[in-house]
Design a protein around this motif. Structure first.
Motif, mmCIF file in Angstrom:
data_model
loop_
_atom_site.group_PDB
_atom_site.id
_atom_site.type_symbol
_atom_site.label_atom_id
_atom_site.label_comp_id
_atom_site.label_asym_id
_atom_site.label_seq_id
_atom_site.Cartn_x
_atom_site.Cartn_y
_atom_site.Cartn_z
ATOM 1 N N LEU A 154 49.243 38.123 32.215
ATOM 2 C CA LEU A 154 50.012 39.214 32.812
ATOM 3 C C LEU A 154 49.140 40.457 32.983
ATOM 4 N N ALA A 155 48.306 40.748 31.992
ATOM 5 C CA ALA A 155 47.395 41.895 32.085
ATOM 6 C C ALA A 155 46.429 41.713 33.249
ATOM 7 N N SER A 156 45.901 40.517 33.396
ATOM 8 C CA SER A 156 44.980 40.240 34.496
ATOM 9 C C SER A 156 45.655 40.488 35.843
ATOM 10 N N GLN A 157 46.889 40.038 35.977
ATOM 11 C CA GLN A 157 47.621 40.262 37.227
ATOM 12 C C GLN A 157 47.838 41.751 37.476
ATOM 13 N N THR B 137 36.999 51.894 36.033
ATOM 14 C CA THR B 137 37.739 51.635 34.797
ATOM 15 C C THR B 137 38.340 50.240 34.761
ATOM 16 N N LEU B 138 38.726 49.724 35.921
ATOM 17 C CA LEU B 138 39.385 48.420 35.958
ATOM 18 C C LEU B 138 38.400 47.252 35.906
ATOM 19 N N GLY B 139 37.223 47.440 36.479
ATOM 20 C CA GLY B 139 36.229 46.358 36.530
ATOM 21 C C GLY B 139 35.928 45.758 35.166
ATOM 22 N N PRO B 140 35.574 46.580 34.170
ATOM 23 C CA PRO B 140 35.287 46.024 32.843
ATOM 24 C C PRO B 140 36.499 45.342 32.205
ATOM 25 N N LYS B 141 37.678 45.883 32.434
ATOM 26 C CA LYS B 141 38.890 45.267 31.876
ATOM 27 C C LYS B 141 39.126 43.892 32.492
ATOM 28 N N LEU B 142 38.988 43.821 33.812
ATOM 29 C CA LEU B 142 39.180 42.538 34.490
ATOM 30 C C LEU B 142 38.149 41.514 34.032
ATOM 31 N N THR B 143 36.919 41.945 33.877
ATOM 32 C CA THR B 143 35.863 41.031 33.417
ATOM 33 C C THR B 143 36.189 40.496 32.030
ATOM 34 N N LEU B 144 36.591 41.384 31.145
ATOM 35 C CA LEU B 144 36.917 40.974 29.777
ATOM 36 C C LEU B 144 38.109 40.010 29.750
ATOM 37 N N ILE B 145 39.161 40.338 30.478
ATOM 38 C CA ILE B 145 40.347 39.465 30.522
ATOM 39 C C ILE B 145 39.978 38.107 31.110
ATOM 40 N N ARG B 146 39.199 38.096 32.148
ATOM 41 C CA ARG B 146 38.818 36.812 32.769
ATOM 42 C C ARG B 146 37.983 35.968 31.819
ATOM 43 N N GLN B 147 37.144 36.605 31.011
ATOM 44 C CA GLN B 147 36.379 35.854 30.003
ATOM 45 C C GLN B 147 37.316 35.272 28.954
ATOM 46 N N LEU B 148 38.290 36.044 28.540
ATOM 47 C CA LEU B 148 39.276 35.554 27.560
ATOM 48 C C LEU B 148 40.045 34.355 28.106
ATOM 49 N N LEU B 149 40.391 34.427 29.371
ATOM 50 C CA LEU B 149 41.209 33.374 29.967
ATOM 51 C C LEU B 149 40.428 32.101 30.255
ATOM 52 N N LYS B 150 39.111 32.140 30.157
ATOM 53 C CA LYS B 150 38.316 30.924 30.354
ATOM 54 C C LYS B 150 38.474 29.958 29.197
ATOM 55 N N THR B 151 38.873 30.458 28.024
ATOM 56 C CA THR B 151 39.065 29.570 26.884
ATOM 57 C C THR B 151 40.325 28.757 27.123
ATOM 58 N N PRO B 152 40.325 27.481 26.708
ATOM 59 C CA PRO B 152 41.489 26.639 26.995
ATOM 60 C C PRO B 152 42.750 27.145 26.303
ATOM 61 N N VAL B 153 43.848 27.078 27.034
ATOM 62 C CA VAL B 153 45.148 27.446 26.488
ATOM 63 C C VAL B 153 45.629 26.302 25.609
ATOM 64 N N ASN B 154 46.303 26.625 24.538
ATOM 65 C CA ASN B 154 46.805 25.598 23.622
ATOM 66 C C ASN B 154 47.731 24.636 24.322
ATOM 67 N N ALA B 155 47.588 23.386 23.954
ATOM 68 C CA ALA B 155 48.538 22.372 24.399
ATOM 69 C C ALA B 155 49.815 22.541 23.601
#
Length: 180
Positions: free
Chosen positions: A131-134, A149-167
């Protein structure tokens, strides 16, 4: 006479445990059609059994039928609102369809039922990150000058979202694993 009834009750519980184990084993080895047939046969005689209905939802999900799995888990949440696991699995399916508000609501309900449900907490964090990424992306679109200000936040969120979501977890697990 009561010993016979007690013995029959214990036999039925053992038979049910065997049925769960048989269906679960078929799922593990990828024989989803056979698992579904066996689960449906069990549910024909015990249609309200929450554990087999849960397993059926997992089979439907694994078979690539998310709409049927959603229907199964949603009905479980209606029939057994005290169980957090169907809410978690429902949320994972919603998140997979980018229905993040529905996923958030389902996870919040799972946590309300069981505040110590770590997998649901982690999945909720993943939903919040999406939701934050959107929101950051929309802000960048609306105000391109805010890229500093948004560029670093988007980069960080996108890195976080690369990790697999729990099944989704199994209802029979007392402490759900991160993935299964």
């Amino acid at each position: 006479m009561w010993l016979v009834a007690l013995g029959m009750g214990m036999f039925c519980q053992t038979a049910r445990a065997d049925e769960y184990a048989d269906v679960t084993q078929l799922v593990r080895v990828g024989k989803l059609s056979a698992a579904l047939v066996k689960a449906d046969a069990f549910l024909a005689t015990q249609p309200r059994d929450p554990q087999m209905r849960f397993i059926k939802g997992v089979i439907q999900r694994d078979s690539g039928d998310p709409q049927e799995a959603i229907a199964t888990f949603a009905q479980l949440t209606q029939d057994y609102p005290e169980l957090p696991e169907p809410y978690n699995n429902l949320a994972v399916l919603y998140a997979g369809q980018n229905q993040l508000d529905k996923a958030r609501s389902a996870l919040e309900m799972a946590i309300r039922i069981n505040p110590g449900y770590a997998t649901a907490h982690e999945n909720l964090g993943d939903v919040y990150a999406k939701l934050a990424s959107q929101s950051y992306s929309k802000a960048a679109e609306l105000a391109p000058a805010s890229q500093a200000t948004l560029g670093p936040k988007l980069t960080l969120i996108r890195q976080l979202l690369k990790t697999p979501v729990n099944a989704p977890c199994k209802m029979s697990d007392s402490a759900c694993p991160k993935a299964n």
